[in-house]
Design an enzyme around this catalytic site. Sequence first.
Site, PDB file in Angstrom:
ATOM      1  CG  HIS A   1      -3.985   6.559  -0.028  1.00 54.98           C
ATOM      2  ND1 HIS A   1      -4.073   7.341  -1.153  1.00 54.98           N
ATOM      3  CD2 HIS A   1      -3.229   5.497  -0.366  1.00 54.98           C
ATOM      4  CE1 HIS A   1      -3.416   6.757  -2.138  1.00 54.98           C
ATOM      5  NE2 HIS A   1      -2.889   5.631  -1.687  1.00 54.98           N
ATOM      6  CB  SER A   2      -4.606  12.860   2.916  1.00 55.70           C
ATOM      7  OG  SER A   2      -5.568  12.564   3.895  1.00 55.70           O
TER       8      SER A   2
ATOM      9  CG  HIS B   1      -3.970   0.705  -0.728  1.00 56.54           C
ATOM     10  ND1 HIS B   1      -2.739   0.855  -0.156  1.00 56.54           N
ATOM     11  CD2 HIS B   1      -4.015   1.598  -1.765  1.00 56.54           C
ATOM     12  CE1 HIS B   1      -2.050   1.798  -0.807  1.00 56.54           C
ATOM     13  NE2 HIS B   1      -2.798   2.255  -1.790  1.00 56.54           N
TER      14      HIS B   1
ATOM     15  CD  GLU C   1       0.309   6.147   0.028  1.00 52.89           C
ATOM     16  OE1 GLU C   1       0.227   4.943   0.334  1.00 52.89           O
ATOM     17  OE2 GLU C   1       0.331   6.522  -1.147  1.00 52.89           O
TER      18      GLU C   1
HETATM   19  C1  BGC Z   1       0.031   3.294  -4.524  1.00 56.62           C
HETATM   20  C2  BGC Z   1      -0.247   3.470  -6.002  1.00 56.62           C
HETATM   21  C3  BGC Z   1      -1.729   3.338  -6.240  1.00 56.62           C
HETATM   22  C4  BGC Z   1      -2.442   4.372  -5.381  1.00 56.62           C
HETATM   23  C5  BGC Z   1      -3.946   4.363  -5.519  1.00 56.62           C
HETATM   24  C6  BGC Z   1      -0.745   4.325  -3.783  1.00 56.62           C
HETATM   25  O1  BGC Z   1      -0.557   4.170  -2.414  1.00 56.62           O
HETATM   26  O2  BGC Z   1       1.405   3.418  -4.233  1.00 56.62           O
HETATM   27  O3  BGC Z   1       0.473   2.518  -6.767  1.00 56.62           O
HETATM   28  O4  BGC Z   1      -2.051   3.535  -7.593  1.00 56.62           O
HETATM   29  O5  BGC Z   1      -2.125   4.164  -4.040  1.00 56.62           O
HETATM   30  O6  BGC Z   1      -4.474   3.121  -5.333  1.00 56.62           O
END
Ligand code: BGC
Length: 349
Positions: A180-181, A110, A313
């Site tokens: 990422h909601s 991310h 997502e």
């Molecule tokens: C990922 C997970 C991760 C989460 C929080 C998600 O987008 O796929 O593996 O734990 O985000 O970070």
Amino acid sequence: MAGLVVPTRDSFGRLQDGTEISRFTFQNKNKVTVRIINYGGIITDILVPDKNGEIKDINLGFDNIKGYEARHPYFGAICGRVANRIAGGKFTLDGKEYQLPVNNGQNHLHGGVKGFDKVVWEARVDDDTLVLRYVSPDGEEQYPGELTTEVRYRLTNDNELSIDYTATTTKATPINLTNHSYFNLAGQGYPNLDDHVIWIDAFTYTPLDENNIPTGTLAPVSGTPFDLRNPTRLGDRLKSVRNGKGYDTNFCVGGRTGNLTRVASLAHTPSGRKIDVFTTEPGLQCYTGCNMAAGVFGKGGVEYRKLASVCLETQHYANSVNQPNFPSTILRPGQSYRHTTVYKFGLTS
Ligand code: BGC
């Protein structure tokens, strides 16, 4: 501006360094309310009525900026420059090797240590649109090129929350933006997902290796717990997904990149609340909060447990920068990155 849902602005407090954060509130004629802050482009609240008109906040998050400034699992945030994982944080682009920070075991996740979820975005309101803009300097988190990103949020009187992403760069760079909601349609903080019914329009998914990196194959969902082509009750299904760990899975919803298409739907039988997801992206990471740490307390002091919320997502597949057979995530100077996702809130019929 009849018919347009124009957001209002107030203060959401100050970061530790004193920077004031703004909060924008959209409320439409159906009493759907969406609040967004210009820190991380975070959606802090989504209030929607149920079939009896009872309004609940279906979006996990915190009551104040302190919660968001601390480490948290990306509640409501824009993830970038590259959402999801890059194996070992490494890639080679135009013959040059890059090493990004690793912040998730061996991997880059991310956008790194300080991703787009942890920056202050310039904000302006343009009629019914909240326009957030962030210029990521060349070399930020070791990514090449200055990347100028705009994210446009709108809420319509048809209960559509649309998110339009655009970006340009000064050097070739990977890019993969998402929101990422975390949703629980019984109301944020509800302790499970049992009565949720999910549908994802995917024939294939990207299986993972032991480091949570796609193996590179697109595997058919048929005959696996990843087959969600018929609406499936999560209470019945989650136990059989990855030995009860639940979904943290990229579904290939594409072949249609560029066209806004309905790819998924999440419904909650007792309340009748429903979200339809439309996107131009080729992937949908469905994450059912499997890695939620113990002791995460959110809005109203409720504890957020594992397997009690869903992220839908929309994005390109994880580690695309190292998988030539996946749709490309490379943006070059002179090109424009574009991605549109719509979350439409409604009621089951
Ligand atoms: C990922 C997970 C991760 C989460 C929080 C998600 O987008 O796929 O593996 O734990 O985000 O970070």
